[in-house]
Design a protein around this motif. Structure first.
Motif, PDB file in Angstrom:
ATOM      1  N   LYS A  73     -62.943 -24.385 -32.816  1.00 19.51           N
ATOM      2  CA  LYS A  73     -63.400 -22.998 -32.758  1.00 19.51           C
ATOM      3  C   LYS A  73     -64.876 -22.948 -32.347  1.00 19.51           C
ATOM      4  O   LYS A  73     -65.293 -22.038 -31.619  1.00 19.51           O
ATOM      5  CB  LYS A  73     -63.197 -22.313 -34.109  1.00 19.51           C
ATOM      6  N   ALA A  74     -65.642 -23.928 -32.814  1.00 18.27           N
ATOM      7  CA  ALA A  74     -67.053 -24.001 -32.417  1.00 18.27           C
ATOM      8  C   ALA A  74     -67.176 -24.265 -30.923  1.00 18.27           C
ATOM      9  O   ALA A  74     -68.080 -23.730 -30.262  1.00 18.27           O
ATOM     10  CB  ALA A  74     -67.761 -25.093 -33.210  1.00 18.27           C
ATOM     11  N   GLN A  75     -66.256 -25.071 -30.368  1.00 17.49           N
ATOM     12  CA  GLN A  75     -66.247 -25.309 -28.925  1.00 17.49           C
ATOM     13  C   GLN A  75     -66.007 -24.020 -28.157  1.00 17.49           C
ATOM     14  O   GLN A  75     -66.631 -23.774 -27.121  1.00 17.49           O
ATOM     15  CB  GLN A  75     -65.164 -26.332 -28.564  1.00 17.49           C
ATOM     16  N   LEU A  76     -65.111 -23.184 -28.679  1.00 18.30           N
ATOM     17  CA  LEU A  76     -64.839 -21.902 -28.022  1.00 18.30           C
ATOM     18  C   LEU A  76     -66.101 -21.051 -27.985  1.00 18.30           C
ATOM     19  O   LEU A  76     -66.409 -20.412 -26.973  1.00 18.30           O
ATOM     20  CB  LEU A  76     -63.720 -21.154 -28.753  1.00 18.30           C
ATOM     21  N   LYS A  77     -66.833 -21.021 -29.083  1.00 18.66           N
ATOM     22  CA  LYS A  77     -68.074 -20.247 -29.127  1.00 18.66           C
ATOM     23  C   LYS A  77     -69.090 -20.787 -28.127  1.00 18.66           C
ATOM     24  O   LYS A  77     -69.825 -20.017 -27.486  1.00 18.66           O
ATOM     25  CB  LYS A  77     -68.656 -20.267 -30.543  1.00 18.66           C
ATOM     26  N   GLU A  78     -69.143 -22.103 -27.973  1.00 17.60           N
ATOM     27  CA  GLU A  78     -70.067 -22.706 -27.015  1.00 17.60           C
ATOM     28  C   GLU A  78     -69.707 -22.308 -25.585  1.00 17.60           C
ATOM     29  O   GLU A  78     -70.598 -22.045 -24.760  1.00 17.60           O
ATOM     30  CB  GLU A  78     -70.059 -24.225 -27.172  1.00 17.60           C
ATOM     31  N   TYR A  79     -68.409 -22.242 -25.292  1.00 19.27           N
ATOM     32  CA  TYR A  79     -67.983 -21.797 -23.960  1.00 19.27           C
ATOM     33  C   TYR A  79     -68.340 -20.329 -23.740  1.00 19.27           C
ATOM     34  O   TYR A  79     -68.735 -19.926 -22.645  1.00 19.27           O
ATOM     35  CB  TYR A  79     -66.478 -22.017 -23.775  1.00 19.27           C
ATOM     36  N   ASP A  80     -68.202 -19.511 -24.798  1.00 14.77           N
ATOM     37  CA  ASP A  80     -68.601 -18.104 -24.683  1.00 14.77           C
ATOM     38  C   ASP A  80     -70.098 -17.983 -24.415  1.00 14.77           C
ATOM     39  O   ASP A  80     -70.535 -17.157 -23.606  1.00 14.77           O
ATOM     40  CB  ASP A  80     -68.239 -17.342 -25.966  1.00 14.77           C
ATOM     41  N   GLN A  81     -70.877 -18.793 -25.097  1.00 17.71           N
ATOM     42  CA  GLN A  81     -72.331 -18.781 -24.878  1.00 17.71           C
ATOM     43  C   GLN A  81     -72.671 -19.243 -23.470  1.00 17.71           C
ATOM     44  O   GLN A  81     -73.588 -18.702 -22.834  1.00 17.71           O
ATOM     45  CB  GLN A  81     -73.003 -19.671 -25.919  1.00 17.71           C
ATOM     46  N   LEU A  82     -71.920 -20.233 -22.977  1.00 18.18           N
ATOM     47  CA  LEU A  82     -72.137 -20.715 -21.609  1.00 18.18           C
ATOM     48  C   LEU A  82     -71.860 -19.606 -20.599  1.00 18.18           C
ATOM     49  O   LEU A  82     -72.645 -19.388 -19.666  1.00 18.18           O
ATOM     50  CB  LEU A  82     -71.238 -21.917 -21.330  1.00 18.18           C
ATOM     51  N   ALA A  83     -70.748 -18.883 -20.788  1.00 13.91           N
ATOM     52  CA  ALA A  83     -70.393 -17.791 -19.873  1.00 13.91           C
ATOM     53  C   ALA A  83     -71.476 -16.716 -19.869  1.00 13.91           C
ATOM     54  O   ALA A  83     -71.880 -16.225 -18.805  1.00 13.91           O
ATOM     55  CB  ALA A  83     -69.051 -17.193 -20.276  1.00 13.91           C
ATOM     56  N   GLN A  84     -71.970 -16.366 -21.059  1.00 13.99           N
ATOM     57  CA  GLN A  84     -73.018 -15.352 -21.158  1.00 13.99           C
ATOM     58  C   GLN A  84     -74.296 -15.839 -20.472  1.00 13.99           C
ATOM     59  O   GLN A  84     -74.982 -15.076 -19.787  1.00 13.99           O
ATOM     60  CB  GLN A  84     -73.298 -15.038 -22.630  1.00 13.99           C
ATOM     61  N   SER A  85     -74.601 -17.117 -20.653  1.00 13.14           N
ATOM     62  CA  SER A  85     -75.796 -17.698 -20.041  1.00 13.14           C
ATOM     63  C   SER A  85     -75.700 -17.675 -18.516  1.00 13.14           C
ATOM     64  O   SER A  85     -76.680 -17.359 -17.824  1.00 13.14           O
ATOM     65  CB  SER A  85     -75.982 -19.132 -20.548  1.00 13.14           C
ATOM     66  N   ILE A  86     -74.516 -17.981 -17.987  1.00 15.53           N
ATOM     67  CA  ILE A  86     -74.314 -17.958 -16.532  1.00 15.53           C
ATOM     68  C   ILE A  86     -74.498 -16.544 -15.995  1.00 15.53           C
ATOM     69  O   ILE A  86     -75.108 -16.331 -14.945  1.00 15.53           O
ATOM     70  CB  ILE A  86     -72.911 -18.505 -16.178  1.00 15.53           C
ATOM     71  N   PHE A  87     -73.962 -15.558 -16.748  1.00 14.41           N
ATOM     72  CA  PHE A  87     -74.103 -14.163 -16.328  1.00 14.41           C
ATOM     73  C   PHE A  87     -75.575 -13.781 -16.208  1.00 14.41           C
ATOM     74  O   PHE A  87     -76.020 -13.229 -15.194  1.00 14.41           O
ATOM     75  CB  PHE A  87     -73.397 -13.238 -17.322  1.00 14.41           C
ATOM     76  N   TYR A  88     -76.359 -14.055 -17.248  1.00 13.09           N
ATOM     77  CA  TYR A  88     -77.783 -13.698 -17.221  1.00 13.09           C
ATOM     78  C   TYR A  88     -78.535 -14.473 -16.143  1.00 13.09           C
ATOM     79  O   TYR A  88     -79.459 -13.944 -15.511  1.00 13.09           O
ATOM     80  CB  TYR A  88     -78.422 -13.949 -18.592  1.00 13.09           C
ATOM     81  N   ASP A  89     -78.143 -15.726 -15.935  1.00 11.79           N
ATOM     82  CA  ASP A  89     -78.809 -16.531 -14.915  1.00 11.79           C
ATOM     83  C   ASP A  89     -78.574 -15.962 -13.516  1.00 11.79           C
ATOM     84  O   ASP A  89     -79.484 -15.918 -12.678  1.00 11.79           O
ATOM     85  CB  ASP A  89     -78.312 -17.976 -14.986  1.00 11.79           C
ATOM     86  N   MET A  90     -77.347 -15.477 -13.262  1.00  9.89           N
ATOM     87  CA  MET A  90     -77.004 -14.987 -11.932  1.00  9.89           C
ATOM     88  C   MET A  90     -77.427 -13.542 -11.701  1.00  9.89           C
ATOM     89  O   MET A  90     -77.818 -13.173 -10.588  1.00  9.89           O
ATOM     90  CB  MET A  90     -75.488 -15.133 -11.692  1.00  9.89           C
ATOM     91  N   PHE A  91     -77.358 -12.725 -12.759  1.00 10.45           N
ATOM     92  CA  PHE A  91     -77.561 -11.285 -12.567  1.00 10.45           C
ATOM     93  C   PHE A  91     -78.735 -10.699 -13.347  1.00 10.45           C
ATOM     94  O   PHE A  91     -79.136  -9.561 -13.087  1.00 10.45           O
ATOM     95  CB  PHE A  91     -76.284 -10.523 -12.945  1.00 10.45           C
ATOM     96  N   GLY A  92     -79.267 -11.454 -14.299  1.00  3.19           N
ATOM     97  CA  GLY A  92     -80.334 -10.913 -15.117  1.00  3.19           C
ATOM     98  C   GLY A  92     -79.810  -9.939 -16.154  1.00  3.19           C
ATOM     99  O   GLY A  92     -78.603  -9.742 -16.313  1.00  3.19           O
ATOM    100  N   ASP A  93     -80.727  -9.314 -16.866  1.00  4.05           N
ATOM    101  CA  ASP A  93     -80.372  -8.334 -17.895  1.00  4.05           C
ATOM    102  C   ASP A  93     -79.974  -7.031 -17.219  1.00  4.05           C
ATOM    103  O   ASP A  93     -80.778  -6.414 -16.509  1.00  4.05           O
ATOM    104  CB  ASP A  93     -81.580  -8.103 -18.805  1.00  4.05           C
ATOM    105  N   PRO A  94     -78.710  -6.570 -17.432  1.00  5.43           N
ATOM    106  CA  PRO A  94     -78.271  -5.337 -16.763  1.00  5.43           C
ATOM    107  C   PRO A  94     -78.988  -4.081 -17.273  1.00  5.43           C
ATOM    108  O   PRO A  94     -78.978  -3.057 -16.594  1.00  5.43           O
ATOM    109  CB  PRO A  94     -76.772  -5.280 -17.074  1.00  5.43           C
ATOM    110  N   VAL A  95     -79.597  -4.167 -18.444  1.00  2.17           N
ATOM    111  CA  VAL A  95     -80.304  -3.000 -18.983  1.00  2.17           C
ATOM    112  C   VAL A  95     -81.622  -2.794 -18.247  1.00  2.17           C
ATOM    113  O   VAL A  95     -81.951  -1.686 -17.811  1.00  2.17           O
ATOM    114  CB  VAL A  95     -80.545  -3.163 -20.505  1.00  2.17           C
ATOM    115  N   THR A  96     -82.385  -3.850 -18.088  1.00  2.23           N
ATOM    116  CA  THR A  96     -83.679  -3.746 -17.396  1.00  2.23           C
ATOM    117  C   THR A  96     -83.539  -3.948 -15.890  1.00  2.23           C
ATOM    118  O   THR A  96     -84.461  -3.615 -15.136  1.00  2.23           O
ATOM    119  CB  THR A  96     -84.656  -4.790 -17.946  1.00  2.23           C
ATOM    120  N   ASN A  97     -82.393  -4.501 -15.464  1.00  2.69           N
ATOM    121  CA  ASN A  97     -82.159  -4.792 -14.035  1.00  2.69           C
ATOM    122  C   ASN A  97     -83.355  -5.533 -13.423  1.00  2.69           C
ATOM    123  O   ASN A  97     -83.918  -5.150 -12.397  1.00  2.69           O
ATOM    124  CB  ASN A  97     -81.890  -3.495 -13.260  1.00  2.69           C
TER     125      ASN A  97
END
Length: 375
Positions: free
Chosen positions: A161-185
């Motif tokens: 289950k901890a591995q699943l959370k790490e994959y979720d964190q990885l996905a979120q990290s990739i999103f911010y890396d590629m697109f930045g914070d959508p609130v501040t754009n």
């Protein structure tokens, strides 16, 4: 050897009469003994009637034992719990606390509780009733072997289950890396309203199923707000179905539709993995695939959910209307970049699916061993 629970436990009902500053705990099915479960102070200011739970003693709420809210206190020397709780000591020359804890989470005990609950207005399992439950009591060394085996299986499940959370964190990290914070754009992408990025429409609930039971019980999945809120990325599970009559009065949404909650819990988002109906507390979003894709929109809502929740008007319950969602101005990066992101997310989801399958297999083994020991 089989015994009755009452033969190995003794009630302990010592109150905190001196009003000592013992930490206040609750017992939940997911965390066992825990502090600050409700996120804020809900305990009475006067704690003199609270019950003391020394280290090694058990406590449970008689009206919540059916969901597994029972545990032994292995956090501090002394804690206190609500006066509603039952507290008891274990004769450790006969049974280990860890063994007894697994026993109380077994299917055997669940069946006893359900049998006891039949015909009662409100479930309440007093200590006198709990004491009549039969329990297999092997030697202490055998109990330790059983506990060690079950602990090992539990730890494997928790690590996965901890591995699943790490994959979720990885996905979120990739999103911010590629697109930045959508609130501040922060990356200065062009913006577009959600209404231009796809089609948003409300689910159909002309009749509430609880008031019209004939609408329920068929084969068509009926997705509720809880199914969306509890989903990970895809909605794979559901608790209700529509009959043919229910379907005829509703609307079928196709697999791949983004489901967004607009009542109770606001802005939770997940993707349908099958055709389904849903009520008007959920909206369906079909992306304009010339401008965006599901993966990108999903993560946009993942970033905005807490903001939407915080700003949702509240009357009888929090809700948000379609106009607010349609008018949302969101960053719209180039489609090829979104597609590159989607391919990364799909790879992560494939790995998560393998881990989830592994968890299911270990959980099946755990359940089987529980049945072997506590049948």
């Amino acid at each position: 050897m089989r015994m009755l629970v009452k033969d190995i436990i003794t009630e302990y009902s010592v109150r905190n009469k001196e009003g000592k500053a013992y930490p206040v705990y609750s017992v939940t099915n997911s965390q066992g003994f825990c502090k600050d479960y409700f996120g804020k102070e809900v305990a009475s200011k006067d704690k003199s009637s609270y019950k003391i739970v020394p280290y090694g003693f058990f406590a449970y709420n008689p009206s919540r034992i059916n969901v597994g809210s029972i545990d032994w206190q292995h956090c501090e020397e002394n804690v206190i719990v609500s006066p509603l709780y039952n507290v008891f000591e274990v004769n450790t020359s006969i049974a280990k606390q860890e063994y007894l804890s697994y026993y109380f989470k077994s299917r055997l005990v669940s069946d006893f509780i359900n049998t006891f609950a039949k015909g009662t207005v409100r479930l309440n399992v007093p200590l006198s009733t709990l004491g009549e439950f039969p329990i297999p009591v092997p030697s202490l060394s055998e109990q330790q072997r059983i506990v060690s085996e079950l602990d090992l299986l539990s730890s494997i499940i928790e690590k996965k289950k901890a591995q699943l959370k790490e994959y979720d964190q990885l996905a979120q990290s990739i999103f911010y890396d590629m697109f930045g914070d959508p609130v501040t754009n922060e990356k200065g992408w062009e913006k577009a309203s959600l209404s231009k990025m796809g089609l948003l429409a409300r689910g159909v609930s002309k009749h509430r199923p609880r008031n019209a039971p004939e609408l329920l019980g068929g084969t068509m999945p009926l997705i509720q707000t809880g199914d969306v809120s509890n989903a990970d990325f895809y909605i794979r599970n559901y608790n209700s179905t529509y009959s043919e009559l229910g379907v005829s009065q509703s609307k079928i949404w196709k697999a791949g539709t983004l489901c967004i909650t607009i009542a109770a819990t606001i802005g939770k988002c997940a993707i349908l993995s099958f055709d389904a109906c849903f009520p008007d507390s959920v909206v369906g979003f079909t992306v304009n695939n010339k401008l965006c894709n599901n993966e990108y929109v999903f993560f946009i809502f993942k970033c905005l959910q807490s903001i939407l929740e915080e700003n949702a008007p509240s009357v009888a319950q929090k809700n948000i209307n379609l106009k607010v969602l349609n008018d949302l101005e969101l960053p719209l990066p180039p489609l090829p970049l979104q597609q590159s992101f989607a391919s990364k997310i799909e790879a992560i989801e494939r790995q998560k699916a393998l881990i989830q399958q592994s968890i299911a297999e270990v959980q099946m083994l755990f359940d089987s061993r529980m049945d072997d020991w506590f049948a």
